[in-house]
Design a protein around this motif. Structure first.
Motif, PDB file in Angstrom:
ATOM      1  N   ALA A  20       0.855  -1.188   0.000  1.00 11.63           N
ATOM      2  CA  ALA A  20       0.000   0.000   0.000  1.00 11.63           C
ATOM      3  C   ALA A  20       0.894   1.241   0.000  1.00 11.63           C
ATOM      4  N   SER A  95      -8.120  -2.323   0.605  1.00 11.02           N
ATOM      5  CA  SER A  95      -6.830  -1.756   0.229  1.00 11.02           C
ATOM      6  C   SER A  95      -6.298  -2.412  -1.041  1.00 11.02           C
ATOM      7  N   ASN A  99      -5.603  -0.369  -4.414  1.00  9.07           N
ATOM      8  CA  ASN A  99      -4.200  -0.194  -4.793  1.00  9.07           C
ATOM      9  C   ASN A  99      -3.765  -0.999  -6.011  1.00  9.07           C
TER      10      ASN A  99
END
Length: 111
Positions: A20, A95, A99
């Motif tokens: 991330a 996430s 991402n």
């Protein structure tokens, strides 16, 4: 923005980690015998990560949570870290979704 890091394992296999923006690893691949197959794995993550149905949510024997991201053929293409709660795991999935699709790729195998 997230990024994929290609590295080599001690046994010579290639693997990738998706990190991330904060540098935390959010997805780790299996080992691949060749770099092109590892790069194909990255493309598969980019393709499959927006689809919530491709995330398999699991609970380990110790009660912690983790997830696998699967390709269209059902093969696991990435596994998360262990999370203490379902909420943490769901945040990890979000996430990856946020991402992975536009993440850059860094190859550390030549360093």
């Amino acid at each position: 923005m997230g990024k994929f890091i290609i590295s080599k394992r001690t046994n010579g296999d290639f693997q990738f980690n998706l990190k991330a923006a904060n540098g935390q690893v959010i997805l780790t691949s299996q080992g691949y015998s060749t770099k092109p197959s590892c790069e194909n794995g990255i493309e598969s993550v980019k393709t499959n990560s927006p689809d919530d149905a491709k995330f398999e949510r699991n609970t380990a024997k110790d009660g912690r949570c983790y997830f696998n991201l699967k390709a269209g053929n059902g093969q696991i293409i990435g596994t998360s870290q262990m999370y203490e709660s379902d909420n943490g795991m769901e945040n990890g999935i979000e996430s990856v979704k946020n991402n992975a699709p536009a993440a850059s790729v860094e190859d550390e195998t030549h360093l």
